[in-house]
Enzyme design. Structure first.
Site, PDB file in Angstrom:
ATOM      1  N   ARG A  56      61.575  20.252  71.075  1.00 48.57           N
ATOM      2  CA  ARG A  56      62.867  19.328  71.334  1.00 48.57           C
ATOM      3  C   ARG A  56      63.296  19.122  72.717  1.00 48.57           C
ATOM      4  O   ARG A  56      63.550  18.446  72.984  1.00 48.57           O
ATOM      5  CB  ARG A  56      63.786  20.160  70.271  1.00 48.57           C
ATOM      6  CG  ARG A  56      63.694  19.854  68.872  1.00 48.57           C
ATOM      7  CD  ARG A  56      64.854  20.253  67.975  1.00 48.57           C
ATOM      8  NE  ARG A  56      66.009  19.495  68.122  1.00 48.57           N
ATOM      9  CZ  ARG A  56      66.992  19.682  67.766  1.00 48.57           C
ATOM     10  NH1 ARG A  56      67.244  20.914  66.932  1.00 48.57           N
ATOM     11  NH2 ARG A  56      67.739  18.782  67.639  1.00 48.57           N
ATOM     12  N   ASN A  93      75.486  16.107  69.120  1.00 47.52           N
ATOM     13  CA  ASN A  93      74.145  16.247  69.640  1.00 47.52           C
ATOM     14  C   ASN A  93      74.076  17.274  70.672  1.00 47.52           C
ATOM     15  O   ASN A  93      74.851  17.384  71.459  1.00 47.52           O
ATOM     16  CB  ASN A  93      73.606  14.801  70.367  1.00 47.52           C
ATOM     17  CG  ASN A  93      73.771  13.575  68.980  1.00 47.52           C
ATOM     18  OD1 ASN A  93      73.826  14.034  67.878  1.00 47.52           O
ATOM     19  ND2 ASN A  93      74.002  12.348  69.538  1.00 47.52           N
ATOM     20  N   HIS A 110      78.031  21.168  69.219  1.00 51.71           N
ATOM     21  CA  HIS A 110      76.922  22.264  68.548  1.00 51.71           C
ATOM     22  C   HIS A 110      76.106  22.631  69.651  1.00 51.71           C
ATOM     23  O   HIS A 110      75.011  23.171  69.527  1.00 51.71           O
ATOM     24  CB  HIS A 110      76.134  21.388  67.538  1.00 51.71           C
ATOM     25  CG  HIS A 110      76.623  20.850  66.160  1.00 51.71           C
ATOM     26  ND1 HIS A 110      76.541  19.952  65.517  1.00 51.71           N
ATOM     27  CD2 HIS A 110      78.033  21.283  65.736  1.00 51.71           C
ATOM     28  CE1 HIS A 110      77.265  19.974  64.291  1.00 51.71           C
ATOM     29  NE2 HIS A 110      78.426  20.922  64.561  1.00 51.71           N
ATOM     30  N   CYS A 121      73.738  40.069  77.576  1.00 52.26           N
ATOM     31  CA  CYS A 121      74.918  40.148  78.743  1.00 52.26           C
ATOM     32  C   CYS A 121      75.738  38.747  78.648  1.00 52.26           C
ATOM     33  O   CYS A 121      76.935  38.936  79.380  1.00 52.26           O
ATOM     34  CB  CYS A 121      74.342  40.189  80.015  1.00 52.26           C
ATOM     35  SG  CYS A 121      73.687  38.652  80.614  1.00 52.26           S
ATOM     36  N   GLY A 177      77.084   7.029  64.330  1.00 53.69           N
ATOM     37  CA  GLY A 177      75.683   7.459  64.259  1.00 53.69           C
ATOM     38  C   GLY A 177      75.679   8.936  63.531  1.00 53.69           C
ATOM     39  O   GLY A 177      74.836   9.959  63.756  1.00 53.69           O
TER      40      GLY A 177
HETATM   41  N1  APR Z   1      71.673   3.786  64.611  1.00 48.12           N
HETATM   42  C1  APR Z   1      72.988   4.023  64.178  1.00 48.12           C
HETATM   43  N2  APR Z   1      72.837   5.109  63.269  1.00 48.12           N
HETATM   44  C2  APR Z   1      71.847   5.651  63.034  1.00 48.12           C
HETATM   45  C3  APR Z   1      70.299   5.307  63.446  1.00 48.12           C
HETATM   46  C4  APR Z   1      70.315   4.114  64.318  1.00 48.12           C
HETATM   47  N3  APR Z   1      69.542   3.488  64.910  1.00 48.12           N
HETATM   48  N4  APR Z   1      69.439   5.892  62.801  1.00 48.12           N
HETATM   49  C5  APR Z   1      70.235   6.738  61.986  1.00 48.12           C
HETATM   50  N5  APR Z   1      71.485   6.422  61.937  1.00 48.12           N
HETATM   51  C6  APR Z   1      72.431   7.173  61.274  1.00 48.12           C
HETATM   52  C7  APR Z   1      72.052   7.448  59.815  1.00 48.12           C
HETATM   53  O1  APR Z   1      72.301   6.446  59.040  1.00 48.12           O
HETATM   54  C8  APR Z   1      72.922   8.692  59.643  1.00 48.12           C
HETATM   55  O2  APR Z   1      74.251   8.230  59.228  1.00 48.12           O
HETATM   56  O3  APR Z   1      72.777   8.615  61.934  1.00 48.12           O
HETATM   57  C9  APR Z   1      73.092   9.348  60.959  1.00 48.12           C
HETATM   58  C10 APR Z   1      72.228  10.390  61.205  1.00 48.12           C
HETATM   59  O4  APR Z   1      72.670  11.858  60.196  1.00 48.12           O
HETATM   60  P1  APR Z   1      72.229  13.072  60.431  1.00 48.12           P
HETATM   61  O5  APR Z   1      70.694  13.108  60.501  1.00 48.12           O
HETATM   62  O6  APR Z   1      72.798  13.863  59.355  1.00 48.12           O
HETATM   63  O7  APR Z   1      72.606  13.678  61.805  1.00 48.12           O
HETATM   64  P2  APR Z   1      74.163  14.109  62.074  1.00 48.12           P
HETATM   65  O8  APR Z   1      75.137  13.466  61.471  1.00 48.12           O
HETATM   66  O9  APR Z   1      74.314  14.039  63.572  1.00 48.12           O
HETATM   67  O10 APR Z   1      74.182  15.716  61.637  1.00 48.12           O
HETATM   68  C11 APR Z   1      75.191  16.319  61.877  1.00 48.12           C
HETATM   69  O11 APR Z   1      73.743  18.339  61.229  1.00 48.12           O
HETATM   70  O12 APR Z   1      72.084  19.599  61.085  1.00 48.12           O
HETATM   71  C12 APR Z   1      73.158  19.628  62.087  1.00 48.12           C
HETATM   72  O13 APR Z   1      73.537  20.292  63.859  1.00 48.12           O
HETATM   73  C13 APR Z   1      72.915  19.190  63.142  1.00 48.12           C
HETATM   74  O14 APR Z   1      74.538  17.815  64.822  1.00 48.12           O
HETATM   75  C14 APR Z   1      73.728  18.103  63.506  1.00 48.12           C
HETATM   76  C15 APR Z   1      74.829  18.037  62.149  1.00 48.12           C
END
Ligand code: APR
Length: 232
Positions: A56, A93, A110, A121, A177
């Protein structure tokens, strides 16, 4: 004066080439978070966890901020320069694309992929290349205790007190997002509503807590975020 809290998730970085978690082909569809993103997994298989985060870091090295990161940084700047109120950018993120776009001080609830921590340490240090169990801590000299300074499942997110204080004082809450599936972040919209804030969701498609938002704009972040920021 209008205080803003912005919460971003993986969707804001999707168009920069960094994967989301729960979309089709997402990270948790391809990998099992139980073996990669928990303290127990790290204790049992440190090398497997290092390999996952090393990959990553490599992806992040090739990624650039997109128009959504730029628009949010621009909104922050405009709000500050015009004295229109406070802006707190909270991100789930672990990438640094908000910083690269010029956001002043994103709160990484996160943690951050480009920081590592020594479990022996406690030293936290900026770190952009690969980690391994052999790598020695520069602060204490011991090997085997270095881990990504990210928050794994079952661990306490960072900055919660500051976040809840900002939510209690905010007039506008914008979620960008994020699927609204992981707490405590998914509950922030409720906190903002209790504070009387106007709540906005900018994402690709409705998520788990979408019905709670006052205003919803669906589409790719690089389209809907600049559009919304320009009108804010
Ligand atoms: N533009 C806008 N939104 C988008 C796009 C895009 N191009 N592509 C995907 N998405 C949206 C999806 O519709 C979804 O609602 O982004 C979101 C991604 O959701 P997740 O994959 O669940 O990510 P996130 O909500 O950040 O997850 C939260 O879960 O696993 C843990 O620590 C990890 O911080 C993360 C947390």
């Amino acid at each position: 004066m209008k205080n803003i809290v912005i919460l971003t998730g993986a969707g804001v970085s999707a168009e920069s080439g960094l994967g989301t978690f729960r979309d089709k082909g997402g990270l948790w569809e391809r990998f099992d978070w139980r073996t990669l993103a928990t303290p127990e997994a790290f204790a049992a298989n440190p090398e497997e966890v290092h390999a996952f985060y090393n990959a990553r870091r490599e992806n992040l090295a090739a990624a650039k901020p997109n128009a959504a990161h730029d628009a949010l940084a621009g909104l922050e700047r405009r709000w500050r320069e015009e004295g229109r109120g406070d802006v707190l950018l909270v991100t789930q993120n672990i990438d640094d694309l908000h910083e690269q776009a010029g956001s002043a001080a994103p709160l990484h609830m996160h943690g951050e992929l480009l920081k590592s921590r020594c479990e022996d340490c406690g030293d936290v240090f900026a770190h952009a290349d690969a980690l391994s169990v052999e790598r020695m801590c520069a602060a204490c000299g011991r090997a085997g205790g270095l881990r990504p300074d990210v928050v794994w499942f079952g661990e306490m997110p960072k900055g919660l007190e500051r976040i809840y204080d900002a939510l209690a004082a905010c007039d506008l809450f914008v979620a960008v997002g994020t699927s609204g599936t992981v707490y405590p972040a998914a509950g922030f919209v409720q906190e903002a509503k209790m504070a009387g804030a106007w709540t906005v969701e900018l994402t690709l498609e409705p998520g788990e807590v979408s019905p709670l938002f006052d205003e919803r704009l669906y589409g790719p972040a690089t389209e809907v975020v600049p559009r919304w920021c320009a009108a804010a």
